[in-house]
Design a protein around this motif. Structure first.
Motif, PDB file in Angstrom:
ATOM      1  N   VAL A 280       0.855  -1.180   0.000  1.00 25.14           N
ATOM      2  CA  VAL A 280       0.000   0.000   0.000  1.00 25.14           C
ATOM      3  C   VAL A 280       0.891   1.229   0.000  1.00 25.14           C
ATOM      4  O   VAL A 280       1.775   1.366   0.851  1.00 25.14           O
ATOM      5  CB  VAL A 280      -0.943   0.022   1.218  1.00 25.14           C
ATOM      6  CG1 VAL A 280      -1.743   1.323   1.254  1.00 25.14           C
ATOM      7  CG2 VAL A 280      -1.884  -1.176   1.189  1.00 25.14           C
ATOM      8  N   SER A 291      -2.000   0.459   7.648  1.00 26.29           N
ATOM      9  CA  SER A 291      -3.280   0.553   6.951  1.00 26.29           C
ATOM     10  C   SER A 291      -3.997  -0.798   6.989  1.00 26.29           C
ATOM     11  O   SER A 291      -3.353  -1.851   7.001  1.00 26.29           O
ATOM     12  CB  SER A 291      -3.073   0.974   5.494  1.00 26.29           C
ATOM     13  OG  SER A 291      -2.700   2.334   5.397  1.00 26.29           O
ATOM     14  N   VAL A 293      -6.203  -3.481   5.084  1.00 24.03           N
ATOM     15  CA  VAL A 293      -6.552  -3.928   3.738  1.00 24.03           C
ATOM     16  C   VAL A 293      -7.635  -4.997   3.871  1.00 24.03           C
ATOM     17  O   VAL A 293      -7.462  -5.968   4.615  1.00 24.03           O
ATOM     18  CB  VAL A 293      -5.331  -4.492   2.993  1.00 24.03           C
ATOM     19  CG1 VAL A 293      -5.725  -4.943   1.591  1.00 24.03           C
ATOM     20  CG2 VAL A 293      -4.217  -3.456   2.927  1.00 24.03           C
ATOM     21  N   SER A 312      -8.750  -9.870   5.785  1.00 25.70           N
ATOM     22  CA  SER A 312      -8.308  -8.563   6.264  1.00 25.70           C
ATOM     23  C   SER A 312      -6.868  -8.666   6.744  1.00 25.70           C
ATOM     24  O   SER A 312      -6.463  -9.669   7.324  1.00 25.70           O
ATOM     25  CB  SER A 312      -9.195  -8.061   7.410  1.00 25.70           C
ATOM     26  OG  SER A 312     -10.448  -7.689   6.926  1.00 25.70           O
ATOM     27  N   ARG A 314      -3.401  -6.049   8.160  1.00 21.95           N
ATOM     28  CA  ARG A 314      -2.824  -4.748   8.467  1.00 21.95           C
ATOM     29  C   ARG A 314      -1.424  -4.696   7.865  1.00 21.95           C
ATOM     30  O   ARG A 314      -0.647  -5.634   7.989  1.00 21.95           O
ATOM     31  CB  ARG A 314      -2.755  -4.526   9.987  1.00 21.95           C
ATOM     32  CG  ARG A 314      -2.313  -3.130  10.386  1.00 21.95           C
ATOM     33  CD  ARG A 314      -2.445  -2.946  11.883  1.00 21.95           C
ATOM     34  NE  ARG A 314      -1.677  -3.935  12.628  1.00 21.95           N
ATOM     35  CZ  ARG A 314      -0.377  -3.812  12.917  1.00 21.95           C
ATOM     36  NH1 ARG A 314       0.301  -2.770  12.502  1.00 21.95           N
ATOM     37  NH2 ARG A 314       0.228  -4.750  13.610  1.00 21.95           N
ATOM     38  N   THR A 315      -1.122  -3.592   7.189  1.00 19.29           N
ATOM     39  CA  THR A 315       0.181  -3.490   6.533  1.00 19.29           C
ATOM     40  C   THR A 315       1.304  -3.381   7.550  1.00 19.29           C
ATOM     41  O   THR A 315       1.142  -2.817   8.633  1.00 19.29           O
ATOM     42  CB  THR A 315       0.235  -2.276   5.599  1.00 19.29           C
ATOM     43  OG1 THR A 315      -0.033  -1.077   6.341  1.00 19.29           O
ATOM     44  CG2 THR A 315      -0.774  -2.406   4.477  1.00 19.29           C
ATOM     45  N   PHE A 321       1.457  -6.225   2.669  1.00 24.39           N
ATOM     46  CA  PHE A 321       0.328  -6.938   3.280  1.00 24.39           C
ATOM     47  C   PHE A 321       0.196  -8.308   2.642  1.00 24.39           C
ATOM     48  O   PHE A 321       0.702  -8.562   1.539  1.00 24.39           O
ATOM     49  CB  PHE A 321      -0.979  -6.155   3.095  1.00 24.39           C
ATOM     50  CG  PHE A 321      -1.449  -6.072   1.669  1.00 24.39           C
ATOM     51  CD1 PHE A 321      -2.277  -7.044   1.117  1.00 24.39           C
ATOM     52  CD2 PHE A 321      -1.056  -5.008   0.860  1.00 24.39           C
ATOM     53  CE1 PHE A 321      -2.699  -6.968  -0.205  1.00 24.39           C
ATOM     54  CE2 PHE A 321      -1.479  -4.918  -0.463  1.00 24.39           C
ATOM     55  CZ  PHE A 321      -2.300  -5.906  -0.992  1.00 24.39           C
ATOM     56  N   SER A 335      -8.013  -0.376   0.909  1.00 19.70           N
ATOM     57  CA  SER A 335      -7.124  -0.033   2.018  1.00 19.70           C
ATOM     58  C   SER A 335      -7.576   1.279   2.622  1.00 19.70           C
ATOM     59  O   SER A 335      -8.091   2.155   1.924  1.00 19.70           O
ATOM     60  CB  SER A 335      -5.674   0.085   1.528  1.00 19.70           C
ATOM     61  OG  SER A 335      -5.536   1.190   0.648  1.00 19.70           O
ATOM     62  N   SER A 365      -7.487   6.475   1.557  1.00 16.85           N
ATOM     63  CA  SER A 365      -8.023   5.175   1.166  1.00 16.85           C
ATOM     64  C   SER A 365      -7.685   4.911  -0.290  1.00 16.85           C
ATOM     65  O   SER A 365      -7.350   5.823  -1.050  1.00 16.85           O
ATOM     66  CB  SER A 365      -9.546   5.123   1.366  1.00 16.85           C
ATOM     67  OG  SER A 365     -10.198   6.040   0.515  1.00 16.85           O
ATOM     68  N   GLN A 384      -3.081   4.856  -2.268  1.00 15.71           N
ATOM     69  CA  GLN A 384      -4.047   5.604  -1.481  1.00 15.71           C
ATOM     70  C   GLN A 384      -4.005   7.093  -1.822  1.00 15.71           C
ATOM     71  O   GLN A 384      -2.997   7.616  -2.292  1.00 15.71           O
ATOM     72  CB  GLN A 384      -3.777   5.432   0.012  1.00 15.71           C
ATOM     73  CG  GLN A 384      -3.999   4.028   0.526  1.00 15.71           C
ATOM     74  CD  GLN A 384      -3.926   3.928   2.023  1.00 15.71           C
ATOM     75  OE1 GLN A 384      -4.575   3.089   2.616  1.00 15.71           O
ATOM     76  NE2 GLN A 384      -3.126   4.781   2.653  1.00 15.71           N
TER      77      GLN A 384
END
Length: 595
Positions: A280, A291, A293, A312, A314-315, A321, A335, A365, A384
């Motif tokens: 991301v 972030s 995802v 789901s 999280r980065t 991710f 994201s 996002s 994003q």
């Protein structure tokens, strides 16, 4: 080991000993994240009082006997929501009501929630018209016992599948398309693979089952490198009874009121699950750490909003991710920046989506549509941005303004499922009517929330062009200024009564009013296709239709949303009455019931 905590709100209801229903009335006011009185649009609006009363009983639809300890809610534009509990005789009462139009609903465990005037499943309730100081008796509500569907979920070897999530689905019309949507709550299977979906109204259902890998999801959400190796390539696709991945091939199950449908057993379809890896990138061109995802199914027959196992993530600090365990299908990967909060020792963490507010950093996002066919996919890049900005002013036609001006808000309503991922928060209008919406990405229509009674939306203009129903497409970080949202006090009203085939008045029916232009039947969030149920006197009333030409017809029974079926409207219009509404026109129309 770190634990992940997702903060939420818990509401506890304390039950007191049975007392007289007249002493059970409560005004419900929710927390700061909701509007006043718990009803959208009640923010900064004065709650009115009066001397009117509504009272009645809640009765069993099967036996006619009283049902106690039922929660009854009354809704109205000037009161928000009030709550009462029935006594041992099933009685309830609401006092201190102003003149106006209200709706009643009743809820109790083991029964199907019902509205006043509702006599059949999925039918809309009837409104109650209350005059100043009127005491309205016998506002009785019939609630039926819930039906249930039971069965077992198995694997390809006939072994039971534990903790598969099972849902009952209904075929409904939405924006001109028929889709399967959940009806009631999802339930997990037990250690024998058994499920029981209860509290269902009588009707037609389709059953869907999905096996989530909760361990993979927890690991994935923590953003650890081991998430990539936590899921086997073998798994199961979301499956419909009697064993198909295609909702159009699902078998319908019909249940009567209070009936249990047994032996709905089927096996999940084995598939190869895919692993998606990527990065991301924030609007500054740098990797976005922390972030969230999320992969959401885009299949038209699987729009459940359900979270698939491992969907789901999280980065990490480098913005990378991993989404594990995705079955074949089309997905929207979205994201969104998160706010991370940890303790000083770092052994506990909570996170939540950032909501953009004036004076606070704006959330970012991004989204990408991805086709998954069982093969792992890498190097997926989600870029994003802070999204687009829409600004303008709410104006009042003919220069008139409401005498008691509430706080107005402007909302961007998504026109499709992709746009839902890029919708920002509503914008509070300033005292002069100016507003600014931020964080938009996709196609939206703009609407005003919290308009006072006697006012309606006339148009949304951009550089003089009417985009009220067509909406706007927002891309990147563009800024669209000069939007004019025009509201008017010239509110249209269509009212009347309905007669049966013999010419005698009837009090139980549904009126459909729809544009004489078929292209307006299927536009997203159409203002041109509406329905109405009669009040306690048998009369219907519709306010706020845009000026134009319409068909109007009455039907004996119509399930909620069925008036969105273009084929149904095409058939009905041959027998319907033709009408035209001008700005602010109030028209009385008597219809004949079409059986």
């Amino acid at each position: 080991m770190r634990r992940v905590t997702i903060a939420g709100v818990c509401v506890l209801a304390l039950l007191s000993p049975a007392v007289d229903a007249r002493d059970q009335q409560q005004v419900i006011i929710n927390g700061p994240s909701r509007d006043r009185a718990g009803v959208p649009g009640m923010a900064s609006r004065e709650i009115k009082t009066g001397t009117g009363r509504i009272r009645g009983r809640v009765l069993s639809a099967e036996t006619g006997s009283a049902v106690r300890r039922v929660q009854v809610r009354v809704f109205g534009p000037d009161i928000g929501m009030k709550l009462a509990t029935t006594d041992d005789d099933g009685r309830f009462e609401f006092r201190g009501l102003p003149a106006g139009r209200f709706s009643l609903s009743a809820t109790k465990s083991g029964y199907v929630s019902a509205q006043y005037g509702q006599t059949r499943p999925f039918e809309s309730g009837k409104p109650l018209e209350l005059a100043d100081g009127q005491i309205l008796d016998k506002a009785n509500i019939l609630i039926p016992r819930g039906s249930a569907i039971t069965g077992r979920i198995l694997d390809e070897f006939g072994e039971p599948v534990t903790e598969a999530m099972v849902a009952a689905m209904r075929s409904v019309w939405s924006n001109g398309q028929r889709r399967l949507q959940p009806a009631g709550r999802m339930m997990p299977t037990n250690d024998l693979g058994q499920f029981r979906l209860y509290g269902l109204p009588a009707g037609d259902y389709y059953i869907s089952a999905t096996l989530r890998d909760t361990i993979a999801m927890e690991v994935s959400m923590m953003g650890t490198p081991t998430a990539a190796n936590s899921v086997s390539a073998a798994g199961y696709a979301p499956t419909y009874f009697p064993g198909t991945a295609n909702g159009s091939d699902a078998q319908k199950i019909t249940i009567a009121a209070g009936q249990d449908a047994h032996n709905t057993d089927f096996a999940l379809l084995p598939v190869r699950l895919a692993r998606i890896t990527g990065v991301v990138i924030g609007s500054d061109g740098k990797p976005s750490a922390g972030s969230m995802v999320t992969a959401m199914s885009r299949n038209g027959d699987n729009m459940m909003g359900m979270m698939l196992g491992g969907s789901s993530s999280r980065t990490n600090r480098d913005g990378t991710f991993t989404l594990a365990g995705l079955p074949p299908g089309e997905f929207i990967l979205q994201s969104r920046t998160m706010q991370i909060m940890t303790t000083g020792s770092g052994d506990m963490m909570s996170f939540s989506a950032t909501i953009s507010e004036p004076g606070t950093p704006q959330a970012e996002s991004g989204s990408v549509v991805l086709a998954v066919n069982g093969e792992d996919l890498g190097n997926v890049v989600i870029t994003q941005s802070k999204g687009a900005t829409a600004s303008g002013q709410i104006t009042f036609a003919d220069g008139a303004r409401p005498s008691n001006m509430p706080a107005l808000r402007v909302m961007a309503i998504p026109s499709n499922e992709i746009s839902m991922m890029g919708s920002g928060p509503p914008a509070q209008a300033n005292a002069d009517g100016t507003f600014e919406l931020r964080g938009l990405a996709g196609a939206f229509v703009l609407r005003v929330v919290n308009l006072p009674q006697g006012w309606m939306l006339r148009s949304v203009l951009v550089n003089g062009e009417d985009v009220t129903d067509r909406g706007m497409e927002f891309k990147g970080t563009e800024s669209i200024a000069g939007i004019e949202i025009v509201v008017t006090s010239k509110v249209t009203e269509l009212s009347g009564a309905v007669k049966g085939p013999s010419g005698a008045p009837v009090k139980d029916y549904t009126v459909m009013v729809f544009s004489d232009d078929p292209e307006r039947w299927t536009i997203p969030n159409s203002r041109y296709v509406v329905s109405a149920r009669p009040d306690q006197e048998g009369r219907f009333k519709l306010r706020g239709l845009p000026p134009g030409g319409y068909y109007a017809a009455a039907a004996d029974y119509l399930a909620q949303g069925e008036w969105g079926d273009p084929e149904l409207l095409e058939r009905i219009k041959t027998k319907a009455s033709r009408i035209t509404l001008e700005d602010g026109e109030k028209k009385v129309l008597d219809l004949k019931l079409d059986r």
